[in-house]
Each structure stands twice: as C-alpha cells, then as structure tokens.
Design an enzyme around this catalytic site. Sequence first.
Site, short mmCIF file in Angstrom:
data_model
loop_
_atom_site.label_atom_id
_atom_site.label_comp_id
_atom_site.label_asym_id
_atom_site.label_seq_id
_atom_site.Cartn_x
_atom_site.Cartn_y
_atom_site.Cartn_z
CB SER A 26 -0.98 -0.15 1.18
OG SER A 26 -1.63 -1.20 1.48
N GLY A 27 0.29 2.35 -0.27
CA GLY A 27 1.05 3.67 -0.24
C GLY A 27 0.33 4.63 -1.11
CD1 TRP A 52 -4.81 -1.16 -1.65
CD2 TRP A 52 -6.32 -1.98 -0.24
NE1 TRP A 52 -6.22 -0.43 -1.83
CE2 TRP A 52 -6.75 -0.92 -0.95
CE3 TRP A 52 -6.57 -2.42 0.95
CZ2 TRP A 52 -8.34 -0.78 -0.46
CZ3 TRP A 52 -7.92 -2.25 1.47
CH2 TRP A 52 -8.56 -1.29 0.72
CG ASN A 72 -5.89 5.64 -5.43
OD1 ASN A 72 -6.36 4.73 -4.58
ND2 ASN A 72 -5.07 6.54 -5.13
CG ASP A 125 -9.03 1.71 -4.00
OD1 ASP A 125 -8.83 0.55 -4.43
OD2 ASP A 125 -8.42 2.09 -2.93
NE ARG A 151 -12.46 3.31 -2.08
CZ ARG A 151 -11.50 3.52 -0.93
NH1 ARG A 151 -10.44 2.43 -1.14
NH2 ARG A 151 -11.33 4.50 -0.50
#
Lengths: 806, 290
Positions: free
Chosen positions: A166-167, A217, A235, A277, A302
């Site tokens: 993730s990030g 993720w 995203n 996302d 989403r």
Amino acid sequence: MRRLLLGICLTALTYAQTDSWLTFHGDYSGQRHTKLAEITPDNVANLQQVWRFETHQNQQIKASPIVAGGVIYITTPDNIWAVDARTSKQLWHYQNPPNNAFHIGHRGAAIYKDTVYLTTPDCHLVALNAKDGKVKWDVTLADSNKGYWATNAPLVVRNHVLVGLSGDFDNLPGQLKSIDADTGATQWTFYSTPPPGLNDKSAKESTSGGATGGQMWTTGTYDPDLNLVYDGTANPTPVLNGDARPGDNPWTCAIVALNPDTGKLIWGFQVSPHDWDANEVPVLVDANFNGQPRKLVMQASRNGYFFVLDRTNGKNLLTTPFATVNWAKGIDAQGRPIPDPAKFPSQSGVLVAPNETGATNFRPPSFDPKTGLFIVSAQDGYGIYFFKPEHGSYGWAGADYGVAGRAFLRAIDYQTGKIVWNHPIGDGAGTAGVLTTDTGVTFSGDVSGNVLALRTSDGATLWHQALGDRIGNGPITYQLDGRQYLVVGVASSLCAFALPSAAAQIRAAPTGAPIRVMLLDGESGGPYHKWQLTTPVLRKELEETGLFQVDVVTAPPAGGDFSAFKPDFSKYTVVVWNYDAPDERWPAELKASFENYVRGGGGFVSVHAADNAFPNWSAFNEMIGVGGWRGRTEKDGPFWFYKDGKPVSDPTPGPAGNHGQRTPFQIVVRQNHPITNGLPKVWMHQGDELYSRLRGPGKNMSVLATAYSDPANNGTGRDEPMLMTLSYGRGRVFHTTLGHDINALSSVDFVVTLQRGTEWAATGKVTQKVPSDFPTADSVSYRTDLAAMDPGYNRGLNPLDASPAR
Amino acid sequence: LQSGGIFASIADRMTRILWILSIAGIAVGTVIAQGPQGQPTQSPASRRPPKTVTPQTYSKEQIEAGELRFGSQCGFCHGRDAAGGETGPDLTRSKLVAEDNRGDMIGPLVRAGRPDQGMPAFSLSDADLAAIVAFIHDQKTKGEEPGGGRRSVDDADLAAGDAAAGRRYFNGAGGCSACHSATGDLAGIASRYHGLDLLQRMLYPSGRPAPARPKVTLSLPPFGQTIVAPLAREDEFTIVVLDPFGVRQSYEKSSLKFKIDNPMSAHFDQLAKYTDDDMHNVYAYLVTLQ
C-alpha cells in the site's frame, strides 16, 4: 493436526473446506459461500455466542481469520495470534517489533503447509511456524520510509506467496510480489505502473500517462484451470490531480489477470479509467450468462459499478451501477464508465457520488450460486472533491471530504445487474463483509453493532444480536466435531456463535421436565420492599423462560406462628429468596433444614435485600458471602469490593450496607462465567439502589460483576460487587444485589441475570440466549410489560413517563 | 434503603426534579454568561488558520520522534504532515490545536478519542504523546509561514457562486425555505460558520455544535402513554431516546408504536438534486447572511 496442515493443497482450496477457512476468502473463488448446512433459516435464531477472544489491542479487527487444523490465526497490525477454534484458548502470539509505518489496518494471514505468513506495517513478510509461532524467516518487501506500508493478507498459490503493498501519500508504483513459500526469496514482482527504475519519461507516459500508484493491497482470487490470479489495483497517484497524469493510467483502477508462475500480465480491465480504487474482490463464478456456460469474474467496485467479465480474456459482459454514482457520463464500447470531466476535483469543489469511502470497500461480498445473487455491503454517499494547482502533483495532491452516506446490504442479480433486494443497515458506510450459506442464510452486520442473519432470497431479517460494537471484517464459518461455528470480528475481539449443543437443546426443550423453583417471600425489612408486588414480577420472569415451574411459598409475618411452617426444600432444585427477616424469626430446626438442603446440593438465589437477612446465622452468611444492615459490622467480615480492577477485602471497622439515590448506573463484568457469557462487558442498569459497604466471610465467592459507587451519590468511590456466585457444600448460590423495586426488576439485565443465575444455581449450566434488547454500555433497557405491573406505573414510573406531556 | 420508609420513592422523585431544575439552571446561566459577548466562536482565534494562543517551543529530538509516531498513529487520517488526510481534518488549522498548550487539550482528546466522529481512543505513553504534540505544534508553526499547508481549502476557493441565484434556489426549486429562514434560524449563519465548515454544514449538518436530535414520538404499552423525546440512537431493532436526565432509554421497536421526525432526511435527499452550481450559489447566498 500435522497431517491436516500438510494436506493443504491446491485442490483443497478450489472449494471451501468444511473444517477450515484456508485463505482470506476461505477458498480461491472469493465467493464466501459455504456448503455447511447445520445452520439454516429455520434454526439460525437459536445461535448463541460460544466464545469471545479479546486481543487487548486498540486496533479494530479487519482481518478474515484463517482456520486450519482446529486453530484460528487472526491478525491486527504487527500482531498475530493462534487460538483454539473450539474454545478460543490462546496458543501463541507473535508481535512484530515496534515501527513507525502506517498502522491503518490488517487484512489477515496466509497459511501453507506448516507455515503462517504475516505482512507487517513496515513492509516485512514474516514466516512463522504454525505450531508455535517461532519465526522461520523474515524478509523486507519494500522501504516503508519511502511511504509504502503493508496490510495485505497474502494469497498462496503452490509455492508462491503473493503479497501486495500500500502507499497513497507518495508517488510510488503499485506492486505485487511473489515470494518463495519455503525460502522467502523474491520470485517476481509485478508493477501496475512503471517501476522506479524506468526513468525514460516518454516510456513512462506511454504506459501509464505518467501516473504512479495502482497499489495492490487486497487479496486476489485464483483459477487453477486457467492458472490465472485475479487482483484489483488501486487509484493512481497523484490522487486528485488528474491533469498531471492524462489518459486512462493503466493499470491503475483495474482488474488484472496474472500468471502466478511468471508475474506476466495476461489481461487487464480498467473499471475506472483515470480514477478510483478497484481493489474489491474479483469473485470467480462458473455459471451461465445469456444462456452460455461461462467462466466469469465479477466485481462490485468502489466506484459504484458492478462488472461481469469473461475471466478467460477480460472481455466485459455487464457494467451497471449498484449504488448512487454521478461521476461518469456513460459506458464506453469496452464496458468502462466514461469519467465526466465536470466531476473532476476543482478549486471550488464538486459534489461527487460516491464519496472516498466508496460505494463499497475492502469488506468482502459473497456470491450465492443458488439464487445467483451477488450480495455486497453498499453505500449511497456523497463527498466534495477539491484540487487547485497549488496542491501540486505529489501524493494526495488535493482535498476531499465525505458529506453523508446511507449504508445497505444489497443483492445484485449477476445476469442483469438489477438490485433484487436492498436491506438498510444505517447511516454512513457499513464495515462488515458478507457470508452466504448453501441453506439460504446471509450473514453480515449493520453500522449499529448488530450481527445480522438475512434470508438470502429476499433479504428479510432472520436473526440479530447486539455485539456492543461493529463487525469490522468478513464473517467466516467452519465445522468442528459436527458443530458449525460462525466467527466475526467485533472491535478488537473475535466472537464465535454456534447452535446450542445437542445436550443443551434437549435440556431447554419445552417438553423436558421443568426445574422446580421455590420462590420464598413473606417479610421485608420495611414497607419500601413490597414483596407482595415484586414476587409476581419475579415469578413471571422465571416462568416465561419455560425452564422453571415456580411455587411461591410465603413465610408467616413478624409475630406469626412458625411451628407449622416446615417447607419441604428437597422438592425443589433451587430456592429463590425475595425475603428478609431478623435472626430471631426462624426456629433453629428451620435454619438447619435450609442449611442441609444447600449443603446437599440445593440451589439458592438471593435477590437484593435478602442479603440483609439473618446477620448472626453464620451458615446463611457463608452462603451469601456478603451482606449489609441489621447491625452487621467488622465482626461479620471485611468489606469486599474491587479497586483498580482488582478484588479487595478490607477489614476496616464500620457498619455494613449503604446506597445512594436510585439512578441508572453502569455494571461491569469481572469474570467469565456461564451466567455472564455472551453479555456485553459493560451495560447500563435501570434506576436502582447500588449497594455498597457489604461485608461478610466472602468464602468461595466469585464476583461476576461490579458497579462504581459514586461518591457524588452517597457512594464509596469503589467498584462494589453486584452479581456473585458462591458454593456452600455441594450447593450453588447466585447472589444479586440488584432489584429494589419493580422499576429495577423490569430492567432487562436484571431479568436476564435472574433467569440465568437461577438456571445456573439449579443445574450448573446456562442454556438461555441473551435477548436482543439487552442494555448497552450507554443505554438502559427495560420491559414495559413488567414495569406496568407496578400500580404506580401509569402515573409515571420511568423518568420519561414523569416528564410532562409535550 | 433501610430507613425512610414509604417516603423513599417520593424522595427519589424529588431529587430527580431537583436535578432537572439544576440542569436547567446551568443552561440558563451559560446563556446569560455568553449573551453580552455574542457567540463564543467569534473570538479572534477563529480566523483561518487560527494563531497559536500560547507560543511554545520543542526540542528538535522531540519533534523528530513525534514525526515518526504521528506518521504511524495519526497520519492515515490527518496526513503525515498533519495537514489533513483521507478522513481527518487539517490539524494545522484546528482551533483546538491553536489553543492547546503543551498537550493540555490535545492529550485528553487523543486519549479519549472522538468516537462519534470516527476517531478512536489511543493509549499512548506520556513520552509518545508529548512527542506527537511537539510535532503537531511544529507543523502548525511551519503552516503559518508562507507556502506551507497543502490539501486544504481556503474560503476564497469556495467563492464561485452567485448569491442572487442561490437565494432564488433557496426560496424556490431547492425547497430550503420549507424548513429554514434567512431571518430566522439562519440569521447571521455566516458569522458563526464560514468556508469549508459552512459548506459542509449546509450540505449535511454535523460536527460541533451537533445539530438538533430528531424527535421521536413513542406510544408505550400497555396504557399507550405518549412520550416525545430526542432520539439518541436507532437501528433496525431498537430505538434509544434521552430521558429528562439525559439517560438513554432503549426500546424494542417491535414492542411499541413510534414515529421519528428526522429533518436530516431532507438534507440527504437534496444531495442528489444539487448541481455543483446550485451548491455554490446557495453557499454564496448563505455567506451574505452575516
């Protein structure tokens, strides 16, 4: 157990196992649908909580547990516990060293052979021995100082442990890494946007439009026949500055199909070209579509759209909104929504549906093959989105704020995208995933802290139970020793539910012989304890369980003739005292008869002021443990209370027994016991006398629950015992200090603890369920049918009633 | 109760009534205290970004330690630079941070959380908390310097609407005037709220002070007494209202008749009706209600 762990292999994962839950999704399909058939729409309302495992961390459980070999593996950031799946007994706990990476949540562990894999916030993958939690190896996946972190529950395919990162606050490419299950060596890395080494600006722009991001993720799914792994990508970055990354930005916001042996992209489909996302579960289903048998992959994304693709080639079959959306102006020829530039983030702000939390999120959906329904936790929500050039092109690069949302469980017909049913679960967004059963039950949770069982066909509620906090993960199920368990994460704990065991069902059956109860009354310490009024309430509370047959036995009054009062205690399994009299009232032989009864195994329940009775009858005081008033002092024993969370006995001299005004107060559970099992840890009790300064021998006494005696209300500043269990000889005693008047007796917690305490004193077990209106930590709950048994009720017994009509 | 006899319940009732009076007394007292000064939110400290009330300095080591702890514990919601993130507000523009002195306000808030606004309680050591406080104040100081502060919305950014058009929408197509009035409840609204705060409250009132609770009308069995009380909580099965003492009273929906009057429903429905121009116009109109 060892053999079972070794037996975990590819074929085992194609279909959900009955005695285990082997991946984040239970199996490779992501359907979260169980073949277990013990729990049905007809019996689901009998589910009882059978255990609760508390992690004692301030992190919500968002992870799906892994269950293998009778052991549950559950995670929070930096932590994993192994607990017995039958009893919740902790087997081991591993804690990653403290670190300063993002601690936003954790999705779960993975298991392969006898190894459990844990990702950590600081981007390590730790391999642990499933048996004892010993570290086998520990490898670094990425540099968390650069802005990566990990929450991912890995997906294991053969010896590939597939781990995503993730990030969002730095411009970093999304990655999925394949780690060798045995050695920890990196086998390959898939980058969803150009890798850091690719410095050629034009090459970068030609692939992703200059975007970074597309983090991976969540946990993917796998089709062993096609040998393809399906995964969602997040995203792009910069997040809200779309001008800095023109075009579609592949492969952000996409479903990608990868070869797990090489990491090569086989196909990709962008569910939101340019934005949003798309990490939600790509659910694999083999079913007819337009009359043709197809290999399908479905995602409720989403961005608010539901997609059905042919998973052999990524071709779109259906795109349809399943929640409120206003950001797209149509669907393109490939089935992708077309972003509306008018809804791109702007300096003055645009009102966009959905909000950032999304039309759904990582909380996993379920597919029910029998009805063809795809059931998802959905949100109709709006947010405002801002971007101006000063926000730059790094990381978030903009601002957005949620405005409002409404949460639903929503059932989508996968062939048409039509919403078949829509079950509201509250304001905001839901946090629970969905599980369906082959018997037609859908499990999930609402935003108010209820676990829900709905009928899959039409969404009608079959069962619910208040848990005190929201479910934050996807429910799972497994069967051990012929018993099906349902496990959900609630705040920082796991809760397991099951149907009552066969033995308990027989005992609770209305056809079984009822437990004979003597309800003793006839005298009180003063006219304020109106036993003539309270006995019928106690009787009703006991009889309505169907467990008890109650005989009221009324002792002669003060000055009455006791020579003929020889109640046959031995006819009863338990004697409930709504009775308080001075020492001289009972002849010695009557006292001896009651002593012999309890010592020989008879049950005894002492309600409220019964613990005022007989201060100098030593056997009686051993039975009740503590008492008050009628001249009790230090000669009768120490004060018993809790201080700083620990039980204390205090020999300080002073009179026994005190209370303040009858206001509502909180009761705190101190011990796990059949009587308190399944009750919230803290609840509010209706206005009642909060007894304090009780003293006595306290022998063989367990304090089940206490309440804080507030000095502002004539209290001690101590946590005073409210509910106690004791043993006297072979007899079991339940002692409740609660229940001053009908107002107090009508409080649902009084009813429940009296019913359960009486059953326990009689049998040593509790078979009763906790009713759904049990009070919570901040709300009292009382029964108007019981309160109305007070002659004063219609003049306003409850403070609400007392308020003038408005 | 061992003495007091039959009068005990009457004494209890008297105490309750006294409590009601004392609660009412406090409320009255507060209003009087605030009256001459106007709304307390109009203090100079409410300018954006509010200036730190008590200047304070921290060691470099403490700020650096705080940056790490803040990043891991707070950063996801508030941004790693404390300037606002996915769900948490920009702390460098927070009034509470401006008024905080060495954690006297931030500390208790962090430890207790704001569960109603989605912020959990954090159990942190004193040293960690002090470091986080140091970092927040340092970021705030940096944010007060020119060029600082990202991911935030200035009042000027929102000035995109036409107040006259907003007024027409308010009184016409928007239907806002069905419940609100520019000279009644909204008189002076722009002197109480402004910028993003005003826009968010306009779209869906929330935050502090909390909007009025929905009213519930309950009919209690078996006599059918009617009670009107503020709604504290509601789910599919239960309705919780506040009694005159502020104690929450819980009822099973299936056991009684009830009606909930929730003015927020109209706000939610409106979100589907606004164009972005409507939203900016109504905002511009509200800004004129000084």
